[in-house]
Write a protein that holds these residues in place. Structure first.
Motif, PDB file in Angstrom:
ATOM      1  N   GLY A 169      -8.909 -40.877 115.810  1.00 22.23           N
ATOM      2  CA  GLY A 169      -8.781 -41.627 117.312  1.00 22.23           C
ATOM      3  C   GLY A 169      -9.940 -41.945 117.513  1.00 22.23           C
ATOM      4  N   CYS A 170      -9.883 -41.365 118.884  1.00 22.22           N
ATOM      5  CA  CYS A 170     -10.940 -42.159 119.471  1.00 22.22           C
ATOM      6  C   CYS A 170     -11.659 -40.661 120.181  1.00 22.22           C
ATOM      7  CB  CYS A 170     -11.021 -43.152 120.462  1.00 22.22           C
ATOM      8  SG  CYS A 170     -12.239 -43.259 121.737  1.00 22.22           S
ATOM      9  N   TYR A 171     -13.027 -40.662 119.825  1.00 23.84           N
ATOM     10  CA  TYR A 171     -13.614 -39.173 120.601  1.00 23.84           C
ATOM     11  C   TYR A 171     -14.488 -39.691 121.920  1.00 23.84           C
ATOM     12  CZ  TYR A 171     -11.424 -36.108 117.419  1.00 23.84           C
ATOM     13  OH  TYR A 171     -10.126 -35.226 116.514  1.00 23.84           O
ATOM     14  N   ASN A 172     -14.678 -38.348 122.458  1.00 20.01           N
ATOM     15  CA  ASN A 172     -15.591 -38.275 123.366  1.00 20.01           C
ATOM     16  C   ASN A 172     -16.937 -38.379 122.873  1.00 20.01           C
ATOM     17  OD1 ASN A 172     -15.531 -35.624 123.234  1.00 20.01           O
ATOM     18  ND2 ASN A 172     -14.337 -35.065 125.785  1.00 20.01           N
ATOM     19  N   ASP A 173     -18.149 -38.418 123.281  1.00 18.34           N
ATOM     20  CA  ASP A 173     -20.105 -38.322 122.730  1.00 18.34           C
ATOM     21  C   ASP A 173     -20.770 -38.789 124.364  1.00 18.34           C
ATOM     22  OD1 ASP A 173     -21.644 -37.783 121.622  1.00 18.34           O
ATOM     23  OD2 ASP A 173     -21.605 -40.134 120.631  1.00 18.34           O
ATOM     24  N   THR A 174     -21.537 -38.236 124.291  1.00 11.64           N
ATOM     25  CA  THR A 174     -23.047 -37.889 125.747  1.00 11.64           C
ATOM     26  C   THR A 174     -24.001 -38.653 124.007  1.00 11.64           C
ATOM     27  OG1 THR A 174     -21.661 -36.683 126.566  1.00 11.64           O
ATOM     28  CG2 THR A 174     -24.407 -36.967 127.272  1.00 11.64           C
ATOM     29  N   GLY A 176     -27.640 -37.290 125.539  1.00 11.31           N
ATOM     30  CA  GLY A 176     -27.596 -35.935 124.985  1.00 11.31           C
ATOM     31  C   GLY A 176     -27.968 -34.606 124.008  1.00 11.31           C
ATOM     32  N   ASP A 177     -26.553 -35.507 124.395  1.00  7.84           N
ATOM     33  CA  ASP A 177     -25.389 -33.896 123.344  1.00  7.84           C
ATOM     34  C   ASP A 177     -24.182 -34.883 122.676  1.00  7.84           C
ATOM     35  OD1 ASP A 177     -26.340 -31.484 124.835  1.00  7.84           O
ATOM     36  OD2 ASP A 177     -25.897 -33.012 126.437  1.00  7.84           O
ATOM     37  N   ARG A 178     -24.908 -35.533 121.155  1.00  7.03           N
ATOM     38  CA  ARG A 178     -24.088 -35.577 120.623  1.00  7.03           C
ATOM     39  C   ARG A 178     -22.418 -35.226 119.832  1.00  7.03           C
ATOM     40  NH1 ARG A 178     -24.525 -41.271 121.012  1.00  7.03           N
ATOM     41  NH2 ARG A 178     -26.012 -41.588 121.430  1.00  7.03           N
ATOM     42  N   THR A 179     -21.562 -35.482 119.933  1.00  4.86           N
ATOM     43  CA  THR A 179     -20.390 -34.927 119.451  1.00  4.86           C
ATOM     44  C   THR A 179     -20.810 -35.094 117.505  1.00  4.86           C
ATOM     45  OG1 THR A 179     -19.090 -35.979 120.568  1.00  4.86           O
ATOM     46  CG2 THR A 179     -18.112 -35.489 118.658  1.00  4.86           C
ATOM     47  N   LEU A 180     -21.148 -35.505 117.480  1.00  5.89           N
ATOM     48  CA  LEU A 180     -21.825 -36.087 115.154  1.00  5.89           C
ATOM     49  C   LEU A 180     -23.527 -36.366 115.319  1.00  5.89           C
ATOM     50  CD1 LEU A 180     -19.216 -38.346 114.028  1.00  5.89           C
ATOM     51  CD2 LEU A 180     -18.559 -35.858 114.314  1.00  5.89           C
ATOM     52  N   SER A 181     -24.248 -35.200 114.862  1.00 10.85           N
ATOM     53  CA  SER A 181     -25.661 -34.992 114.989  1.00 10.85           C
ATOM     54  C   SER A 181     -26.212 -35.787 114.508  1.00 10.85           C
ATOM     55  CB  SER A 181     -25.741 -33.065 114.960  1.00 10.85           C
ATOM     56  OG  SER A 181     -26.207 -33.026 113.977  1.00 10.85           O
ATOM     57  N   THR A 182     -26.455 -36.119 113.510  1.00 14.61           N
ATOM     58  CA  THR A 182     -27.201 -37.630 112.149  1.00 14.61           C
ATOM     59  C   THR A 182     -26.163 -38.568 112.786  1.00 14.61           C
ATOM     60  OG1 THR A 182     -27.520 -35.600 111.009  1.00 14.61           O
ATOM     61  CG2 THR A 182     -27.733 -37.751 110.188  1.00 14.61           C
ATOM     62  N   GLU A 183     -28.082 -39.727 112.634  1.00 13.13           N
ATOM     63  CA  GLU A 183     -27.376 -40.644 112.940  1.00 13.13           C
ATOM     64  C   GLU A 183     -27.914 -41.626 111.598  1.00 13.13           C
ATOM     65  OE1 GLU A 183     -28.236 -44.573 116.293  1.00 13.13           O
ATOM     66  OE2 GLU A 183     -28.351 -43.185 116.550  1.00 13.13           O
ATOM     67  N   ASN A 221     -20.536 -32.200 109.636  1.00 18.39           N
ATOM     68  CA  ASN A 221     -19.778 -31.548 108.954  1.00 18.39           C
ATOM     69  C   ASN A 221     -18.814 -30.514 110.131  1.00 18.39           C
ATOM     70  OD1 ASN A 221     -20.523 -31.823 106.223  1.00 18.39           O
ATOM     71  ND2 ASN A 221     -22.264 -31.351 106.558  1.00 18.39           N
ATOM     72  N   LYS A 222     -19.052 -30.584 111.078  1.00 18.61           N
ATOM     73  CA  LYS A 222     -18.366 -30.042 112.061  1.00 18.61           C
ATOM     74  C   LYS A 222     -18.720 -30.992 113.648  1.00 18.61           C
ATOM     75  CE  LYS A 222     -21.684 -26.663 114.124  1.00 18.61           C
ATOM     76  NZ  LYS A 222     -22.112 -25.149 114.568  1.00 18.61           N
ATOM     77  N   LEU A 223     -17.833 -30.471 114.862  1.00 25.90           N
ATOM     78  CA  LEU A 223     -17.919 -31.062 115.895  1.00 25.90           C
ATOM     79  C   LEU A 223     -19.075 -31.122 116.579  1.00 25.90           C
ATOM     80  CD1 LEU A 223     -14.188 -31.771 116.691  1.00 25.90           C
ATOM     81  CD2 LEU A 223     -15.695 -33.899 115.942  1.00 25.90           C
ATOM     82  N   GLU A 224     -20.561 -31.045 117.038  1.00 26.33           N
ATOM     83  CA  GLU A 224     -20.959 -30.722 118.034  1.00 26.33           C
ATOM     84  C   GLU A 224     -20.672 -30.299 119.461  1.00 26.33           C
ATOM     85  OE1 GLU A 224     -23.140 -28.827 116.152  1.00 26.33           O
ATOM     86  OE2 GLU A 224     -23.157 -29.416 114.366  1.00 26.33           O
ATOM     87  N   ASN A 225     -21.244 -29.534 120.206  1.00 22.78           N
ATOM     88  CA  ASN A 225     -21.496 -29.796 121.847  1.00 22.78           C
ATOM     89  C   ASN A 225     -20.066 -30.414 122.643  1.00 22.78           C
ATOM     90  OD1 ASN A 225     -24.497 -29.628 122.513  1.00 22.78           O
ATOM     91  ND2 ASN A 225     -24.272 -31.230 120.639  1.00 22.78           N
ATOM     92  N   TYR A 226     -18.994 -28.843 121.811  1.00 23.72           N
ATOM     93  CA  TYR A 226     -17.518 -29.444 122.261  1.00 23.72           C
ATOM     94  C   TYR A 226     -17.154 -30.735 121.784  1.00 23.72           C
ATOM     95  CZ  TYR A 226     -19.302 -24.997 124.528  1.00 23.72           C
ATOM     96  OH  TYR A 226     -19.997 -23.822 124.786  1.00 23.72           O
ATOM     97  N   GLY A 227     -17.099 -31.593 121.611  1.00 22.85           N
ATOM     98  CA  GLY A 227     -17.006 -32.733 121.288  1.00 22.85           C
ATOM     99  C   GLY A 227     -14.969 -33.076 120.873  1.00 22.85           C
ATOM    100  N   GLY A 228     -14.307 -33.462 121.751  1.00 19.07           N
ATOM    101  CA  GLY A 228     -13.146 -34.244 121.261  1.00 19.07           C
ATOM    102  C   GLY A 228     -12.668 -34.605 121.709  1.00 19.07           C
TER     103      GLY A 228
END
Length: 1036
Positions: A169-174, A176-183, A221-228
């Protein structure tokens, strides 16, 4: 995609000014061979300075002098790019897509004809041509849709058919505080699809993938920075993928999220035995496996476990460390090192990943493979080293092991001496100039660059950083020497040497003859600024006339005070009567940012061309100077754009008298910050002619305005623009010779010299019999981005084969400067700021100091610090020579609340006017002299020392925007019998273009009052031009 900080920094391309030669290939068949490791030659592509086809210019090992195809492609691969291009024998560029309309060259392979500086059997592009290579057939992704999988939906969808992946589905992102850390950067953003992103994340051993903003791909491999999941559901994921409009690739701050549900990891056990051999201080270890320890097998082809190694015995055994990860696996570490271009990966203490191309610091195998006993944070079935133990994987058969690195004390470039491990501060740096050499930092490379630009102190920090400056910087920063052990990081260009550490500089100082030395004059020897008169306008052009007066032109209609007729003439004999001193004159259109010069006709008419907008940009204006000192004239500026006009409207053009007496007009823009006008034209318009297109002006716009022009003694026309120079054929106006690029700053070769990065150009003196090559000097300028003014002058003899620029450091930085040539053969550098560029409100830190440049002194010791003014002179300031040897200084139009609009007019008295000596004087028999002709002077020389007498011809100048149009200094041949001297004019129009000159006699350096003389006549018969009833012409 959004570039990383490292990628953005490399877009500014740090260039090492090391000695190099360029070689053109004479072969008819391409010399480069396909490179192993997935790189393939694509073709010869066009490129432009201001609009690069590949937009990242990294440093390469050994600098431009050592460039090969392999060096460039491996550097690009290490930075995560899939396209590499070599240009002009020594330049390397990288990218993940072709930008600015770049593509295959229309002339095919013809333009890619320069051998690589580091390998003469390979081709490295050519002038404005890139030899383009791609990795793993990346070119195919730019022209076709990937076949990893295809979407089965007919409208934009956020689902995927890649096996094992499930849409979340559709997840939030920021940001400065990425939900997934590696681009992921290996996929061009313009070609992004769901399938490409998922495949890239899976290949890098990630189990989560997300797509954002139509062209960005992220993994973890996991959701970072409280992403959801997004609170508004799927509403924010509304952007179609750039590479497939039928798919959804997230939205602004929204990720289309996917999960890999069928990931599996296979393991085995092994132990390692090794055979080591020593080769010239560097050992190599060949590893073979037997079964004993849990190792990974799902690795890229060729990668294998190489054993458990001791770390930190003498320092880290791998030079690069990636960010710690609690979900580290062997596969993720190897993938990270591969992406960075390394051939060795090491895991330690379950979260740490290290990379390198060699094991450093005398690395040694652990006594037992079981010393590596810590499970990986992301996979407990795998081993990721242990305490001071590293699990090593590599695709190399033989591992290179280097000794413990040391400070480089020998083989340094010149008289450099190591001074210690110096404290630095990451916020307030010790040294002013920083360079980044990601993979070629060494003491040799770093200090060579500092030395070339005149800096006597510098060093390396954090492995890959280079700093340049002066010992005074160390004192001012209160930087102290620290324990040697604090400098513990190996050089990115040579693992055998130390290049500082965190906030520590391996500090070197120059101990030889000073790289730059300046005299600091005092008293009368420093010269003197004096107030002359208050002004009525702020001139943007100042021009001494043959009638002994000074003509000023200003913005007409756009001047903030709006109180002017656009032109005035200053009579220096009427200074005690303000109203009488300023004769109002009139122009009919706005001359804002136009060009001026003095015509070689017998009246010495002034010409002004171009202007601000509309009809003004086409303007051709003429003024016949009349009246005498102390008496007003009656003539005024004449202009009729309907009758007499340029062929192309021009704002910021340059004008020059050619050897044939015609007027060459070059460059500019359409007006009001409009499109470039990349062309040349001639006045008067030759029958059947038009403008001549200049691709190099189009390519370097908008950094090439007010280009510098000069007639060369051997024929041809020198032109300098932005940071380039060339010689034009004086008949066809086509390029004959492309000259070396003009150096910029020590840390930025993209520094410019013409508007808006405005410096000033002058010609060095020419002496009879005129056999020495002409020297062009350009001082000051600025760099893109931070717009720090340049602190150097550069000079070139363009007619000399294989000539290169000489760099001389100035005592201070300067942009929007002025230079006034003096009759004793010296030059006074004046006005300007130390930060910024030309334009309203765009320059700061006024430079109030005058600097004298004496070309008779040794190189690097020619400048003297002179007197200061109290008046700020920034944008639209000028300096011109008067007939009595003073310098008239005027203007400053910053339109900036920090600095005043400057109406006051000053004069600067050079030291030769402060000696107290009586100036010489003379009477002249003729003021109109043919080439090779003579005139007679009856001279009164107070000293009677004719042996030390000099005679100078100073060509008429119009000063605007750092461009002294017409400037030339000539010391002609003369003979004397008693006090009667015969002066012989220069022999031809290439040595001395036709025109008006001030003739000075100097008695032990003290100048006479100059008379105006004309040399070479009026070969283009400008005296009969223009043939319209509303223009006054003097005839021939």
């Amino acid at each position: 995609m959004t570039p990383t900080l490292v990628q953005s920094a490399w877009a500014l391309a740090l260039y090492t000014l090391l000695p190099f030669t360029e070689a053109r290939s004479s072969q008819n068949v391409r010399a480069v061979q396909p490179r192993s490791g997935g790189w393939t030659y694509v073709g010869c592509y066009v490129d432009q300075v201001g609009a690069r086809t590949l937009d990242v210019n990294p440093g390469t090992t050994g600098g431009t002098a050592a460039l090969t195809v392999e060096l460039c492609t491996s550097t690009c691969q290490g930075l995560g790019y899939v396209f590499a291009g070599m240009e002009y024998a020594g330049e390397c560029y990288c990218g993940n897509s072709f930008t600015n309309g770049g593509g295959p060259a229309p002339d095919g392979e013809v333009g890619c004809d320069m051998a690589c500086n580091g390998n003469a059997t390979e081709i490295c592009g050519g002038p404005y041509r890139l030899s383009v290579w791609d990795y793993d057939d990346a070119i195919a992704t730019l022209s076709s849709t990937s076949t990893i999988a295809s979407s089965t939906t007919s409208s934009a969808s956020a689902t995927s058919t890649v096996a094992g992946w499930t849409a979340l589905g559709c997840y939030n992102d920021t940001v400065g505080d990425r939900t997934l850390s590696t681009e992921i950067y290996s996929i061009p953003g313009a070609n992004m699809t769901v399938e490409l992103c998922l495949a890239a994340c899976q290949a890098a051993s990630f189990t989560l993938a997300g797509l954002e903003y139509a062209g960005e791909c992220y993994c973890d491999n996991k959701l970072e920075n409280y992403g959801g999941p997004a609170s508004d559901g799927s509403v924010g994921c509304d952007m179609a993928c750039n590479g497939n409009a039928a798919e959804i690739c997230g939205g602004p701050n929204r990720l289309s999220m996917y999960s890999l549900s069928s990931a599996s990891t296979s393991t085995t056990t092994s132990s390692v035995s090794s055979v080591s051999s020593s080769i010239s201080g560097i050992s190599s270890t060949t590893s073979t496996s037997t079964s004993s320890t849990a190792v990974a097998t799902s690795l890229p082809t060729g990668w294998n476990y190489k054993g458990c190694w001791i770390d930190e015995a003498y320092g880290r055994i791998l030079s690069a460390q990636t960010p710690d990860s609690a979900t580290l696996t062997v596969e993720s570490c190897v993938a990270a090192c591969v992406a960075l271009g390394y051939s060795i990966a090491g895991m330690e203490y379950y979260t740490q990943c290290f990379c390198g191309n060699a094991l450093i610091n005398e690395a040694a195998l652990a006594a037992s493979d079981t010393d590596c006993n810590t499970a990986c944070g992301g996979n407990s079935a795998e081993i990721c080293g242990g305490g001071d133990r590293m699990s090593i994987y590599s695709n190399e058969t033989t591992l290179v092991i280097t000794p413990v690195p040391e400070i480089q004390l020998t083989g340094l470039p010149g008289s450099w001496n190591y001074s210690g491990c110096l404290l630095d501060n990451a916020v307030t740096r010790t040294f002013p100039y920083q360079l980044e050499f990601l993979n070629n930092n060494t003491a040799t490379n770093c200090l060579s660059q500092c030395q070339a630009f005149g800096y006597g102190a510098g060093g390396m920090e954090y492995g890959q950083q280079c700093f340049c400056g002066d010992v005074e910087n160390v004192i001012n920063a209160n930087a102290t020497l620290m324990p040697e052990g604090d400098c513990d990081m190996v050089c990115s260009g040579n693992d055998s040497y130390i290049c500082g550490g965190p906030s520590r500089i391996s500090y070197y100082t120059w101990t030889g003859a000073p790289l730059s030395s300046w005299d600091f004059k005092t008293g009368d020897a420093a010269g003197e600024y004096q107030f002359l008169i208050g002004g009525v306008i702020i001139p943007l052009v100042s021009q001494p006339g043959v009638n002994g007066k000074i003509t000023f032109l200003e913005k007409f209609g756009t001047e903030p005070a709006n109180n002017s007729t656009g032109a005035y003439e200053l009579d220096l004999n009427l200074l005690n009567n303000f109203t009488a001193a300023w004769r109002p004159m009139h122009v009919k259109s706005d001359v804002f940012c136009s060009a001026s010069l003095t015509l070689p006709d017998k009246a010495g008419r002034m010409l002004n061309i171009g202007g601000w907008a509309n009809d003004a940009t086409y303007g051709v204006r003429l003024y016949w100077p009349d009246g005498t000192p102390g008496t007003w004239g009656v003539n005024d500026w004449e202009e009729n754009v309907l009758e007499l006009h340029l062929q192309a409207g021009r704002w910021y053009p340059t004008a020059m008298v050619m050897a044939n007496g015609s007027i060459l007009v070059m460059g500019g823009e359409e007006g009001s910050n409009g499109a470039p006008v990349p062309s040349l034209e001639v006045l008067p318009l030759p029958p059947g002619s038009g403008t001549v297109y200049c691709d190099y002006l189009n390519r370097t716009d908008p950094y090439n305005l007010y280009p510098y022009l000069a007639v060369l003694p051997t024929g041809g026309i020198f032109v300098a623009y932005y940071n380039e120079a060339r010689i034009l054929n004086e008949v066809s106006l086509q390029t004959e010779t492309v000259l070396p690029n003009i150096p910029g700053a020590v840390n930025d070769f993209l520094g410019g010299r013409t508007y808006p990065f405005e410096g000033t150009a002058v010609l060095m003196p020419q002496y009879a019999p005129y056999t020495d090559p002409l020297t062009v000097m350009i001082c000051g300028g600025s760099v893109p981005g931070p717009e720090i003014a340049l602190d150097n002058c550069v000079s070139l003899q363009p007619e000399v084969t294989n000539a290169n620029w000489t760099i001389e450091r100035m005592p201070s930085k300067r942009v929007i400067s002025s230079i006034c040539a003096l009759p004793d053969g010296t030059y006074m550098i004046m006005n300007g700021g130390q930060q910024g560029r030309a334009g309203f409100g765009l320059a700061t830190e006024p430079n109030l100091n005058a600097v004298q440049y004496d070309p008779t002194k040794p190189v690097h010791a020619r400048m003297s610090v002179m007197a200061n003014t109290t008046i700020t002179r920034l944008y639209h300031s000028e300096a011109v020579l008067l007939q009595d040897g003073r310098i008239l200084v005027s203007g400053s139009d910053p339109e900036d609340v920090r600095f005043p609009q400057e109406y006051r007019v000053e004069v600067f008295l050079p030291p030769y006017l402060l000696t107290g000596a009586t100036p010489p004087s003379y009477n002249i028999s003729s003021t109109d002299i043919a080439y090779g002709g003579t005139t007679t002077l009856n001279i009164t020389l107070p000293s009677g020392d004719f042996a030390n007498m000099k005679i100078t011809l100073m060509a008429s100048v119009a000063s605007t925007h750092g461009n002294s149009m017409g400037q030339r200094t000539i010391f002609p041949e003369y003979t004397c019998s008693g006090n009667v001297c015969t002066v012989t004019a220069p022999p031809n129009a290439h040595v001395c273009p036709p025109g008006w000159h001030m003739l000075f006699v100097l008695d032990n350096g003290v100048p006479s009052y100059a008379e105006w003389v004309r040399i070479g006549g009026d070969p283009a018969q400008l005296g009969n031009w223009p043939d319209y009833s509303d223009f006054t012409i003097p005839g021939v």
